[in-house]
Design an enzyme around this catalytic site. Structure first.
Site, PDB file in Angstrom:
ATOM      1  N   MET A 178       0.818  -1.219   0.000  1.00  0.00           N
ATOM      2  CA  MET A 178       0.000   0.000   0.000  1.00  0.00           C
ATOM      3  C   MET A 178       0.848   1.263   0.000  1.00  0.00           C
ATOM      4  SD  MET A 178      -3.014  -0.900   2.632  1.00  0.00           S
ATOM      5  CE  MET A 178      -2.750  -2.544   3.187  1.00  0.00           C
ATOM      6  N   VAL A 223      11.566   3.233  11.148  1.00  0.00           N
ATOM      7  CA  VAL A 223      10.615   4.100  11.864  1.00  0.00           C
ATOM      8  C   VAL A 223      10.607   3.864  13.371  1.00  0.00           C
ATOM      9  CG1 VAL A 223       9.078   4.482   9.887  1.00  0.00           C
ATOM     10  CG2 VAL A 223       8.665   2.532  11.412  1.00  0.00           C
ATOM     11  N   TYR A 225      -0.762  -6.902  17.252  1.00  0.00           N
ATOM     12  CA  TYR A 225      -1.067  -6.088  16.065  1.00  0.00           C
ATOM     13  C   TYR A 225      -2.347  -5.278  16.283  1.00  0.00           C
ATOM     14  CZ  TYR A 225      -1.773  -5.116  11.043  1.00  0.00           C
ATOM     15  OH  TYR A 225      -1.960  -4.519   9.818  1.00  0.00           O
TER      16      TYR A 225
END
Ligand code: NAD
Length: 268
Positions: free
Chosen positions: A20, A65, A155
C-alpha cells in the site's frame, strides 16, 4: 483521477517500498507531489522510486521508523531538501501471527514500536512543519483495530493505539489547520504482508474472500485512492476521522448465519 491535487506539495510516506505504501506514493506523485518514501529495504524503495510516473519525483530514503533520531532526520532532511512538508502518511507496519500464550515480550514491543510508537515519532517531527503548510497526516491502521483476530493480539492493540493517537493529534492541532485521519484497510492483496498467504496449502485465500461481503480482497490502489482524498484539500473539513476500506468486512458478525447469503455469481 484528479491530476493536480498535490501540485507543489511534498509528502513523506513510510513503508513506501512495497504494498500500500508504494501505491500511495505512486498516487500522490501522479497527482503532482514530490514524494519521499522511507523504509528499511533500500532495494524495494529504489524499485518504487524507479516507477515514478513521468515528470514526477519519488525519492528513496532508508530509515527505520522505530528509531526516533532516524525519523527526525528523515522529516527534517525532507524539508531541508524540498523546502516544505504537506503530507505525512504513516504506512510502515508489521504483523504477528501466534496465539497470546506464545507471544514473546520482544515481539509485543517490536509490533508496538513499528505500528504505534513510529506514529508518535513521525508526528512529533512533522507537526512543526505541517503547521507552516496547514498540512495533514494519514495513518494506516487496520480492521484489526476494530475487531480482534485470533493470533494478532499485539497487532490489534498497536493499530488501536495508532488510531487513538491519530485522533488526539487531530483535536490538538485542528485550530492550527493541521488535520490527522486514519484509514483502516480490510484484507488487501497482494502486498508484502498478505502475498505469502497465496502460498499456504488449501484454499485459504478463498476462505478469506468468503468472509468479506464484497467477496473479494481489496487492492493497494483502492487504499491509495482514499488516502489521496483524505490528504487533499477536498477533505478540508475531515479530521479525527477513521475511514474503513474493507469491502464491508467489519460490519459482519462472524457467527453461523441465520440466513445464508446468496453467493455472488462469478463476474457479478
Ligand atoms: P507491506 O509489507 O508491503 O508494507 C509494509 C512496509 O512497512 C514494508 O515496505 C516494510 O519494509 C515497512 N516496514 C516494516 N517495518 C519497518 C520499519 N521498522 N521501518 C521502516 N519501514 C518498515 O504490507 P502492506 O500490507 O502494504 O502494509 C501496509 C500497511 O497496511 C501496514 O501498516 C499494515 O499493518 C497495514 N495493513 C495491511 C493490511 C493488508 O491486508 N495487507 C490490512 C490492514 C492494514
Amino acid at each position: 483521477m484528479e491530476p493536480n491535487r498535490f501540485s507543489g506539495q511534498v509528502a513523506v510516506v513510510t513503508g513506501g517500498g512495497s504494498g500500500m505504501g508504494a501505491a500511495i506514493a505512486l498516487r500522490l506523485a501522479a497527482e503532482g507531489a514530490t514524494v519521499v518514501i522511507a523504509g528499511r529495504d533500500s532495494g524495494k524503495l529504489e524499485q518504487t522510486a524507479g516507477q515514478a510516473p513521468e515528470g514526477s519525483t519519488i525519492v528513496a530514503r532508508a530509515a527505520d521508523v522505530r528509531d526516533e533520531a532516524a525519523v527526525a532526520e528523515l522529516i527534517d532532511g525532507t524539508v531541508a531538501s524540498y523546502g516544505r512538508l504537506d503530507v505525512l502518511v504513516n504506512c510502515a507496519g508489521v504483523s504477528d501471527v501466534g496465539l497470546f500464550e506464545d507471544l514473546a515480550a520482544s515481539t509485543w514491543h517490536d509490533i508496538m514500536a513499528v505500528n504505534a510508537s513510529a506514529v508518535f515519532h513521525t508526528a512529533k517531527a512533522a507537526i512543526p512543519h505541517l503547521k507552516r503548510t496547514r498540512g495533514n497526516i494519514v495513518t494506516i491502521g487496520s480492521s484489526n483495530a476494530l475487531r480482534n483476530n485470533y493470533g494478532q493480539a499485539a497487532y490489534g492493540a498497536a493499530k488501536s493505539a495508532a488510531e487513538s493517537l491519530s485522533a488526539s493529534i487531530a483535536i490538538e492541532h485542528a485550530a492550527h489547520g493541521v488535520r490527522s485521519n486514519t484509514v483502516h484497510p480490510g484484507f488487501i492483496f497482494p502486498t508484502g504482508m498478505t502475498g505469502p498467504i497465496a502460498d499456504l496449502p488449501g484454499d485459504v485465500l478463498d476462505i478469506y474472500r468468503s468472509h468479506i461481503p464484497m467477496r473479494r480482497t481489496g487492492t493497494p490502489e483502492e487504499i491509495a485512492a482514499v488516502v489521496a482524498f483524505l490528504a487533499s484539500s477536498e477533505a478540508s473539513y475531515v479530521t479525527g476521522a477513521t475511514v474503513t476500506v474493507d469491502g464491508g468486512l467489519n460490519q459482519v458478525m462472524h457467527l453461523p448465519p441465520t440466513a445464508t447469503p446468496r453467493p455472488l455469481a462469478p463476474g457479478a
